[in-house]
Design a protein around this motif. Structure first.
Motif, short mmCIF file in Angstrom:
data_model
loop_
_atom_site.label_atom_id
_atom_site.label_comp_id
_atom_site.label_asym_id
_atom_site.label_seq_id
_atom_site.Cartn_x
_atom_site.Cartn_y
_atom_site.Cartn_z
N TYR A 131 68.10 -58.20 79.50
CA TYR A 131 68.38 -58.65 78.14
C TYR A 131 69.66 -59.48 78.06
O TYR A 131 69.84 -60.27 77.12
CB TYR A 131 68.49 -57.45 77.20
CG TYR A 131 67.21 -56.65 77.10
CD1 TYR A 131 66.00 -57.28 76.82
CD2 TYR A 131 67.20 -55.27 77.30
CE1 TYR A 131 64.82 -56.55 76.73
CE2 TYR A 131 66.03 -54.54 77.22
CZ TYR A 131 64.84 -55.19 76.93
OH TYR A 131 63.68 -54.47 76.85
N GLY A 132 70.55 -59.30 79.02
CA GLY A 132 71.77 -60.11 79.02
C GLY A 132 71.48 -61.59 79.18
O GLY A 132 72.27 -62.44 78.70
N ALA A 133 70.36 -61.95 79.80
CA ALA A 133 70.01 -63.36 79.95
C ALA A 133 69.63 -64.00 78.63
O ALA A 133 69.64 -65.23 78.51
CB ALA A 133 68.85 -63.49 80.94
N LEU A 134 69.31 -63.19 77.62
CA LEU A 134 68.97 -63.72 76.31
C LEU A 134 70.20 -63.92 75.44
O LEU A 134 70.08 -64.53 74.36
CB LEU A 134 67.99 -62.77 75.60
CG LEU A 134 66.70 -62.43 76.35
CD1 LEU A 134 65.85 -61.48 75.53
CD2 LEU A 134 65.93 -63.70 76.69
N ILE A 135 71.36 -63.41 75.88
CA ILE A 135 72.57 -63.48 75.06
C ILE A 135 73.66 -64.31 75.72
O ILE A 135 74.25 -65.21 75.09
CB ILE A 135 73.09 -62.06 74.77
CG1 ILE A 135 72.05 -61.26 73.99
CG2 ILE A 135 74.41 -62.11 74.00
CD1 ILE A 135 72.44 -59.81 73.75
N ALA A 136 73.94 -64.05 76.99
CA ALA A 136 75.07 -64.69 77.66
C ALA A 136 74.99 -66.22 77.69
O ALA A 136 76.00 -66.89 77.41
CB ALA A 136 75.21 -64.14 79.08
N SER A 181 68.95 -67.98 65.22
CA SER A 181 68.77 -68.52 66.56
C SER A 181 68.27 -67.44 67.53
O SER A 181 67.33 -67.68 68.31
CB SER A 181 70.09 -69.11 67.07
OG SER A 181 69.96 -69.57 68.40
N TYR A 182 68.87 -66.25 67.49
CA TYR A 182 68.43 -65.18 68.38
C TYR A 182 67.03 -64.69 68.01
O TYR A 182 66.22 -64.39 68.89
CB TYR A 182 69.42 -64.01 68.33
CG TYR A 182 70.66 -64.22 69.16
CD1 TYR A 182 70.59 -64.27 70.54
CD2 TYR A 182 71.91 -64.36 68.56
CE1 TYR A 182 71.73 -64.45 71.31
CE2 TYR A 182 73.05 -64.55 69.32
CZ TYR A 182 72.96 -64.60 70.70
OH TYR A 182 74.09 -64.79 71.45
N TRP A 183 66.75 -64.58 66.73
CA TRP A 183 65.46 -64.06 66.30
C TRP A 183 64.32 -65.02 66.67
O TRP A 183 63.24 -64.58 67.06
CB TRP A 183 65.46 -63.82 64.80
CG TRP A 183 64.18 -63.26 64.28
CD1 TRP A 183 63.16 -63.96 63.68
CD2 TRP A 183 63.75 -61.90 64.32
NE1 TRP A 183 62.13 -63.12 63.34
CE2 TRP A 183 62.47 -61.85 63.73
CE3 TRP A 183 64.32 -60.72 64.81
CZ2 TRP A 183 61.76 -60.66 63.60
CZ3 TRP A 183 63.61 -59.55 64.68
CH2 TRP A 183 62.35 -59.52 64.08
N ASN A 184 64.55 -66.32 66.55
CA ASN A 184 63.50 -67.31 66.83
C ASN A 184 63.45 -67.75 68.29
O ASN A 184 62.60 -68.57 68.64
CB ASN A 184 63.69 -68.55 65.94
CG ASN A 184 63.42 -68.25 64.48
OD1 ASN A 184 62.65 -67.36 64.15
ND2 ASN A 184 64.06 -68.99 63.60
N SER A 185 64.35 -67.26 69.12
CA SER A 185 64.40 -67.72 70.50
C SER A 185 63.25 -67.14 71.31
O SER A 185 62.97 -65.94 71.26
CB SER A 185 65.74 -67.32 71.13
OG SER A 185 65.79 -67.72 72.48
N TRP A 186 62.58 -68.00 72.04
CA TRP A 186 61.51 -67.57 72.94
C TRP A 186 61.59 -68.30 74.29
O TRP A 186 61.10 -67.78 75.29
CB TRP A 186 60.14 -67.84 72.32
CG TRP A 186 59.88 -69.30 72.04
CD1 TRP A 186 60.18 -69.97 70.90
CD2 TRP A 186 59.29 -70.26 72.92
NE1 TRP A 186 59.81 -71.29 71.00
CE2 TRP A 186 59.26 -71.50 72.24
CE3 TRP A 186 58.79 -70.19 74.21
CZ2 TRP A 186 58.76 -72.64 72.82
CZ3 TRP A 186 58.28 -71.35 74.79
CH2 TRP A 186 58.26 -72.55 74.10
N PHE A 187 62.22 -69.47 74.31
CA PHE A 187 62.22 -70.28 75.53
C PHE A 187 63.03 -69.61 76.63
O PHE A 187 62.61 -69.57 77.79
CB PHE A 187 62.77 -71.67 75.23
CG PHE A 187 62.63 -72.63 76.39
CD1 PHE A 187 61.39 -73.14 76.74
CD2 PHE A 187 63.74 -73.02 77.13
CE1 PHE A 187 61.26 -74.01 77.81
CE2 PHE A 187 63.62 -73.88 78.19
CZ PHE A 187 62.37 -74.38 78.53
N ASN A 188 64.20 -69.07 76.28
CA ASN A 188 65.02 -68.38 77.28
C ASN A 188 64.29 -67.17 77.84
O ASN A 188 64.38 -66.87 79.04
CB ASN A 188 66.35 -67.96 76.68
CG ASN A 188 67.28 -69.14 76.47
OD1 ASN A 188 67.07 -70.21 77.02
ND2 ASN A 188 68.30 -68.95 75.66
#
Length: 307
Positions: free
Chosen positions: A157-162, A222-229
Motif C-alpha cells: 500500500y505504500g506504493a499508492l502513497i509515497a 486524487s487518492y480516491w480516484n487513483s487506479w493507474f498506480n
C-alpha cells in the motif's frame, strides 16, 4: 439656466460600467437555456446509472442495457457487492489509502509550504527551484517504477502513497496562502518567545482552514480516484483499490473472483452490479464536495495570487 442644468445633473443616475448594466432579456434567456442544457447533460446520465443499478436484471435486458426509471427497484446489486466480497474489500482499501494518504500528504505539504514561505530560510530558494523543476518536468513512468522498486514498495500500500505524497501545485498554492498572512503576527509571536513550531500550530494553521480544506479535498479526490498506480505497482488482486476493481467491472466486462471461494479469473458481472459499483465509487466525493465548496474561492485564489 445654469442652476437648472446643475439640478438635472444631480438627478441624473450615475453611469454604471458595462459589466454592471442590466442584461438584455434575450441574453438572460440564453443563459437560462444554457444552464438547463448543462443540468440535463449532467443529471440524466447520473440518473441512468443510479436507475440501472436499482433495476431488475430482466428490466435491464428488456430496455437494452440501460434504464431511465426502474419499474421494480431493488437493492440486490448493492447487497451483492457489499456482502464482503471483492468490492467490499476494495472499498476498505480505498478508504484506508484515502484517509492515510490524505493525512500524510497534507502534513508533508503544510510543513514544506511553511518552511518555503518563511523569509530567510536556509536553502529556501534552491528547494523552491527544485520543486518548480519537478512541476515543469515530471518524472516518467519507468524512473518512478524503478524508484518504487528500489525502495521495496512493490505490491504494498505504500506504493499508492509515497510516489504522490506531495503535489507541486498544491504546495505552491499553500505556500502562497501562507505568504499572504500578516507578517506582524509572526513578529509579535517571536517577541513573545514563540518557536517556529508554535507559530505554525497557533497562528498559521488556525488562519489557513480554507486552504487546508481545499488542498485536503484535492488530495482526497486524487487518492480516491487513483487506479493507474495500483495497476502498475500492485500485483495481488486482493490489494486492489475500488477504482481498479471498477475498471475491471466496466471495461473488461467482468468481475474478480473472490479468492476465498476457491475460484480464479473473471466472472461475468450483470449491468446492475457494474452500475452499482460506479455509484459506490462516486457517492463519497459527491457527499463531501458540497461541505467544502465554500472554501474554494478563498483558498485557491488567495494562495494562487501571491507566489
Amino acid at each position: 439656466m445654469t442652476g437648472l442644468s446643475r439640478s438635472r445633473a444631480r438627478r441624473r443616475p450615475p453611469v454604471r460600467p458595462a459589466w454592471q448594466e442590466r442584461p438584455h432579456p434575450l441574453t438572460s434567456g440564453a443563459k437560462a437555456v444554457a444552464v438547463v442544457v448543462v443540468l440535463v447533460l449532467v443529471f440524466v446520465p447520473f440518473l441512468v446509472v443510479v436507475s440501472t443499478s436499482l433495476a431488475d436484471p430482466a428490466d435491464v435486458v428488456a430496455n437494452g442495457g440501460w434504464v431511465l426509471w426502474p419499474e421494480h427497484p431493488s437493492f440486490a446489486a448493492y447487497a451483492e457487492i457489499l456482502s464482503g466480497g471483492v468490492v467490499g474489500r476494495a472499498t476498505l482499501v480505498s478508504v484506508g489509502v484515502t484517509l492515510v494518504g490524505t493525512a500524510c500528504s497534507l502534513g508533508a505539504t503544510v510543513l514544506l509550504a511553511y518552511a518555503l514561505s518563511r523569509p530567510g530560510v536556509f536553502g529556501g530558494k534552491p528547494v523552491m527551484l527544485l520543486v518548480l523543476f519537478t512541476f515543469l518536468f515530471p518524472p516518467g513512468m519507468i524512473p518512478a517504477y524503478l524508484v518504487v522498486k528500489q525502495l521495496g514498495l512493490l505490491d504494498s500500500y505504500g506504493a499508492l502513497i509515497a510516489p504522490v505524497l506531495v503535489n507541486t501545485f498544491n504546495l505552491v498554492v499553500m505556500r502562497g496562502f501562507f505568504q499572504s498572512l500578516p507578517s506582524e503576527l509572526y513578529e509579535a509571536a517571536r517577541l513573545d518567545g514563540a518557536s517556529e513550531w508554535s507559530m505554525l500550530w497557533r497562528i498559521t494553521i488556525p488562519l489557513s482552514r480554507a486552504v487546508l480544506a481545499v488542498i485536503g479535498l484535492f488530495y482526497a479526490v486524487s487518492y480516491w480516484n487513483s487506479w493507474f498506480n495500483a495497476m502498475i505497482y500492485i500485483d495481488t488482486p486482493t490489494k486492489w483499490p475500488l477504482q481498479l476493481v471498477l475498471r475491471t467491472y466496466v471495461l473488461a466486462g467482468g468481475q474478480l473472483a473472490d479468492p476465498s471461494s476457491g475460484e480464479a479469473g473473471l466472472m461475468s458481472a450483470p449491468q446492475t452490479v457494474q452500475m452499482a459499483v460506479v455509484v459506490l465509487a462516486t457517492i463519497p466525493i459527491v457527499l463531501v464536495y458540497p461541505f467544502l465548496q465554500r472554501y474554494f474561492v478563498k483558498g485557491v485564489l488567495s494562495g494562487a495570487i501571491k507566489s
